[in-house]
Design a protein around this motif. Structure first.
Motif, PDB file in Angstrom:
ATOM      1  N   LYS A   1       6.594   5.473 -14.551  1.00 29.44           N
ATOM      2  CA  LYS A   1       5.233   5.474 -15.073  1.00 29.44           C
ATOM      3  C   LYS A   1       4.282   5.617 -13.887  1.00 29.44           C
ATOM      4  CE  LYS A   1       6.240   2.439 -19.013  1.00 29.44           C
ATOM      5  NZ  LYS A   1       5.864   1.198 -19.731  1.00 29.44           N
ATOM      6  N   PHE A   2       3.605   6.727 -13.811  1.00 29.90           N
ATOM      7  CA  PHE A   2       2.658   6.938 -12.722  1.00 29.90           C
ATOM      8  C   PHE A   2       1.464   6.005 -12.901  1.00 29.90           C
ATOM      9  CE2 PHE A   2       4.174  10.629 -10.424  1.00 29.90           C
ATOM     10  CZ  PHE A   2       5.071  11.209 -11.315  1.00 29.90           C
ATOM     11  N   LYS A   3       1.168   5.235 -11.878  1.00 25.31           N
ATOM     12  CA  LYS A   3      -0.009   4.376 -11.904  1.00 25.31           C
ATOM     13  C   LYS A   3      -1.256   5.213 -11.630  1.00 25.31           C
ATOM     14  CE  LYS A   3       2.469   0.295 -10.151  1.00 25.31           C
ATOM     15  NZ  LYS A   3       2.312  -0.532 -11.362  1.00 25.31           N
ATOM     16  N   PRO A   4      -2.408   4.794 -12.123  1.00 28.00           N
ATOM     17  CA  PRO A   4      -3.654   5.502 -11.795  1.00 28.00           C
ATOM     18  C   PRO A   4      -3.924   5.436 -10.293  1.00 28.00           C
ATOM     19  CG  PRO A   4      -3.973   3.970 -13.626  1.00 28.00           C
ATOM     20  CD  PRO A   4      -2.624   3.666 -13.038  1.00 28.00           C
TER      21      PRO A   4
ATOM     22  N   VAL B   1       0.836  -1.196   0.000  1.00 22.69           N
ATOM     23  CA  VAL B   1       0.000   0.000   0.000  1.00 22.69           C
ATOM     24  C   VAL B   1       0.878   1.255   0.000  1.00 22.69           C
ATOM     25  CG1 VAL B   1      -1.643   1.350   1.387  1.00 22.69           C
ATOM     26  CG2 VAL B   1      -2.020  -1.094   1.030  1.00 22.69           C
ATOM     27  N   ALA B   2       1.940   1.248   0.809  1.00 24.49           N
ATOM     28  CA  ALA B   2       2.861   2.387   0.828  1.00 24.49           C
ATOM     29  C   ALA B   2       3.533   2.571  -0.528  1.00 24.49           C
ATOM     30  CB  ALA B   2       3.911   2.196   1.918  1.00 24.49           C
ATOM     31  N   ARG B   3       3.888   1.465  -1.166  1.00 26.14           N
ATOM     32  CA  ARG B   3       4.527   1.549  -2.484  1.00 26.14           C
ATOM     33  C   ARG B   3       3.561   2.136  -3.521  1.00 26.14           C
ATOM     34  NH1 ARG B   3       6.187  -3.234  -2.724  1.00 26.14           N
ATOM     35  NH2 ARG B   3       8.355  -2.815  -2.132  1.00 26.14           N
ATOM     36  N   LEU B   4       2.316   1.719  -3.467  1.00 26.82           N
ATOM     37  CA  LEU B   4       1.333   2.239  -4.424  1.00 26.82           C
ATOM     38  C   LEU B   4       1.092   3.733  -4.213  1.00 26.82           C
ATOM     39  CD1 LEU B   4      -1.278  -0.674  -4.546  1.00 26.82           C
ATOM     40  CD2 LEU B   4       0.097   0.188  -6.458  1.00 26.82           C
ATOM     41  N   ALA B   5       1.150   4.183  -2.961  1.00 25.44           N
ATOM     42  CA  ALA B   5       0.984   5.618  -2.698  1.00 25.44           C
ATOM     43  C   ALA B   5       2.058   6.426  -3.410  1.00 25.44           C
ATOM     44  CB  ALA B   5       1.032   5.885  -1.196  1.00 25.44           C
ATOM     45  N   VAL B   6       3.270   5.897  -3.455  1.00 28.15           N
ATOM     46  CA  VAL B   6       4.377   6.585  -4.125  1.00 28.15           C
ATOM     47  C   VAL B   6       4.270   6.437  -5.639  1.00 28.15           C
ATOM     48  CG1 VAL B   6       6.885   6.657  -4.401  1.00 28.15           C
ATOM     49  CG2 VAL B   6       5.894   6.342  -2.130  1.00 28.15           C
ATOM     50  N   GLU B   7       3.981   5.235  -6.107  1.00 28.86           N
ATOM     51  CA  GLU B   7       3.971   4.980  -7.550  1.00 28.86           C
ATOM     52  C   GLU B   7       2.799   5.651  -8.256  1.00 28.86           C
ATOM     53  OE1 GLU B   7       6.395   3.661  -9.161  1.00 28.86           O
ATOM     54  OE2 GLU B   7       7.549   3.067  -7.397  1.00 28.86           O
ATOM     55  N   THR B   8       1.722   5.956  -7.538  1.00 25.69           N
ATOM     56  CA  THR B   8       0.618   6.704  -8.134  1.00 25.69           C
ATOM     57  C   THR B   8       0.841   8.201  -8.044  1.00 25.69           C
ATOM     58  OG1 THR B   8      -0.599   6.645  -6.035  1.00 25.69           O
ATOM     59  CG2 THR B   8      -1.094   4.913  -7.638  1.00 25.69           C
ATOM     60  N   GLY B   9       1.851   8.630  -7.293  1.00 27.06           N
ATOM     61  CA  GLY B   9       2.131  10.049  -7.131  1.00 27.06           C
ATOM     62  C   GLY B   9       1.386  10.691  -5.980  1.00 27.06           C
ATOM     63  N   ILE B  10       0.583   9.925  -5.270  1.00 27.01           N
ATOM     64  CA  ILE B  10      -0.173  10.479  -4.137  1.00 27.01           C
ATOM     65  C   ILE B  10       0.762  10.911  -3.013  1.00 27.01           C
ATOM     66  CG2 ILE B  10      -1.661   9.725  -2.220  1.00 27.01           C
ATOM     67  CD1 ILE B  10      -3.471   8.411  -4.241  1.00 27.01           C
ATOM     68  N   TRP B  11       1.851  10.168  -2.799  1.00 28.78           N
ATOM     69  CA  TRP B  11       2.802  10.469  -1.734  1.00 28.78           C
ATOM     70  C   TRP B  11       4.168  10.763  -2.371  1.00 28.78           C
ATOM     71  CZ3 TRP B  11       2.093  11.575   3.263  1.00 28.78           C
ATOM     72  CH2 TRP B  11       3.211  11.585   4.120  1.00 28.78           C
TER      73      TRP B  11
ATOM     74  N   LEU C   1      -6.355   3.345  -4.257  1.00 27.95           N
ATOM     75  CA  LEU C   1      -7.627   3.479  -3.552  1.00 27.95           C
ATOM     76  C   LEU C   1      -8.333   2.137  -3.389  1.00 27.95           C
ATOM     77  CD1 LEU C   1      -8.984   6.666  -5.394  1.00 27.95           C
ATOM     78  CD2 LEU C   1      -7.720   6.578  -3.235  1.00 27.95           C
ATOM     79  N   LYS C   2      -8.289   1.297  -4.403  1.00 27.31           N
ATOM     80  CA  LYS C   2      -9.021   0.031  -4.370  1.00 27.31           C
ATOM     81  C   LYS C   2      -8.493  -0.938  -3.318  1.00 27.31           C
ATOM     82  CE  LYS C   2     -10.884  -0.281  -9.064  1.00 27.31           C
ATOM     83  NZ  LYS C   2     -10.817  -0.998 -10.363  1.00 27.31           N
TER      84      LYS C   2
ATOM     85  N   GLN D   1      -7.575  12.141  -8.695  1.00 29.60           N
ATOM     86  CA  GLN D   1      -6.588  12.015  -9.767  1.00 29.60           C
ATOM     87  C   GLN D   1      -6.125  13.379 -10.251  1.00 29.60           C
ATOM     88  OE1 GLN D   1      -5.345   8.797 -11.502  1.00 29.60           O
ATOM     89  NE2 GLN D   1      -3.891  10.498 -11.497  1.00 29.60           N
ATOM     90  N   ALA D   2      -7.055  14.312 -10.390  1.00 30.63           N
ATOM     91  CA  ALA D   2      -6.704  15.649 -10.880  1.00 30.63           C
ATOM     92  C   ALA D   2      -5.805  16.382  -9.891  1.00 30.63           C
ATOM     93  CB  ALA D   2      -7.979  16.454 -11.131  1.00 30.63           C
ATOM     94  N   THR D   3      -6.050  16.177  -8.601  1.00 30.15           N
ATOM     95  CA  THR D   3      -5.213  16.814  -7.584  1.00 30.15           C
ATOM     96  C   THR D   3      -3.775  16.316  -7.678  1.00 30.15           C
ATOM     97  OG1 THR D   3      -7.104  17.048  -6.085  1.00 30.15           O
ATOM     98  CG2 THR D   3      -4.912  17.187  -5.107  1.00 30.15           C
ATOM     99  N   VAL D   4      -3.618  15.004  -7.867  1.00 30.71           N
ATOM    100  CA  VAL D   4      -2.283  14.423  -8.015  1.00 30.71           C
ATOM    101  C   VAL D   4      -1.621  14.933  -9.298  1.00 30.71           C
ATOM    102  CG1 VAL D   4      -0.999  12.265  -8.360  1.00 30.71           C
ATOM    103  CG2 VAL D   4      -2.848  12.372  -6.666  1.00 30.71           C
TER     104      VAL D   4
END
Length: 339
Positions: free
Chosen positions: A266-269, A238-248, A274-275, A297-300
């Motif tokens: 490559k930024f993941k959606p 979950v922490a990795r996905l936060a970084v790879e999606t650009g959220i964190w 979230l899922k 998504q737009a905020t990121v």
């Protein structure tokens, strides 16, 4: 960020200063982050703990820590750290404490104390130039008292004080407060975001901060299985996905100058992040909440568009061969064409 000390996982100490057997939740992202932080700092540490989930970590007479621990109320941990630092400096001046036995002083808190209740004493400590570390494990809620909304709670999340109801189907509609920027504008020596899923980036930042004197902040994204509603074994993912999606974003600021220390190729959606969490389940079930997902998504995308445009030289050469100026949305669109 060119790594000076931590160039491979083998350079991370095998000595564990936070041993097993503690009472925190299985899969606690905060405890995992604390373990990495303590490894990089070494054993000569005094923790001044603001009331939080981590208060359960060391309960007299038991402790999993090899270091010292002082418990304080939520609003005054930096003031307690000032007293500890002053006492150590007086002992050193009197010759009663050899330099090699000096201790690093660390305020340990959750995002509730860091963002809200303890912010006043924190600003005073920064103003005084207190030589200390502030380690905030950010689980994006008041986790110890029932997962209520905090200033770090992200847009669209469900909490116990922002439940999903027919009149409020979207979750929290407040944008999270930016603790990194609150500190950065004061221009302390060092401010950084970290994630335990990237241990080399994490450890190198602790090393870099250790060479600077004054207030130093670490904000660790700390996935919380019971509060975020996922199985404990998924904390690192979950922490990795936060970084790879650009959220964190992983970044640092030295005397106010910001550099991003990792940028995904490559930024993941954001949906992939979230899922994985029950606190966002209402965005997908029973019907897809396209409006809220698009807002997140737009905020990121807006964050990275601005970062890439305004500070193209502040990034690692991780995107070599890609069009940094094209922006995150264009890069994601181009990636999709090649799938």
């Amino acid at each position: 960020m060119k790594r000076e000390k931590y160039k491979s996982l083998r350079t991370i100490s095998r000595q564990d200063s936070v041993v097993g057997g503690g009472p925190l939740c299985a899969g606690c992202g905060g405890q995992l982050s604390l373990r990495l932080f303590h490894k990089a700092l070494g054993e000569n540490v005094i923790f001044v703990n603001a009331a939080s989930c981590s208060t359960l970590l060391a309960t007299y007479p038991f402790t999993p820590l090899s270091s010292s621990w002082l418990y304080m109320a939520m609003g005054c941990a930096p003031a307690g750290a000032q007293g500890v630092r002053d006492a150590l400096d007086i002992l050193k001046a009197k010759g009663a404490l050899p330099p090699e036995n000096d201790r690093k002083v660390v305020v340990l808190s959750g995002d509730g104390a860091a963002q809200d209740i303890g912010l006043q004493s924190t600003m005073a400590a920064i103003y005084r130039g207190l030589d200390f570390y502030y380690f905030c494990y950010d689980n994006e809620s008041y986790g110890n008292t029932g997962f209520q909304t905090s200033a770090s709670t992200p847009y669209g999340a469900r909490t116990s004080t922002a439940p999903i109801t027919p009149s409020s189907p979207h979750g929290s509609l407040h944008e999270r407060r930016d603790l990194f920027e609150i500190w950065r504008v004061q221009k302390p020596p060092y401010v950084a975001t970290v994630a335990a899923a990237y241990p080399l980036d994490f450890s190198e930042k602790v090393y870099r901060a250790s060479k600077l004197s004054g207030p130093k902040l670490f904000i660790a994204l700390s996935p919380c299985p019971p509060g975020w509603d996922f199985e404990p074994e998924w904390s690192v993912e979950v922490a990795r996905l936060a970084v790879e999606t650009g959220i964190w974003p992983l970044k640092e600021a030295i005397h106010g100058a910001v550099s991003h220390t990792y940028v995904p190729r490559k930024f993941k959606p954001v949906e992939e992040y979230l899922k994985r969490q029950g606190r966002f389940r209402h965005l997908f079930e029973p019907e897809r909440d396209a409006e809220t997902i698009a807002h997140i998504q737009a905020t990121v995308d807006d964050y990275w568009q601005t970062a890439l445009r305004d500070s193209p030289t502040s990034f690692l050469p991780r995107n070599a061969g890609e069009d940094e100026g094209g922006g995150v949305k264009q890069r994601r669109d181009n990636d999709a064409k090649h799938l």
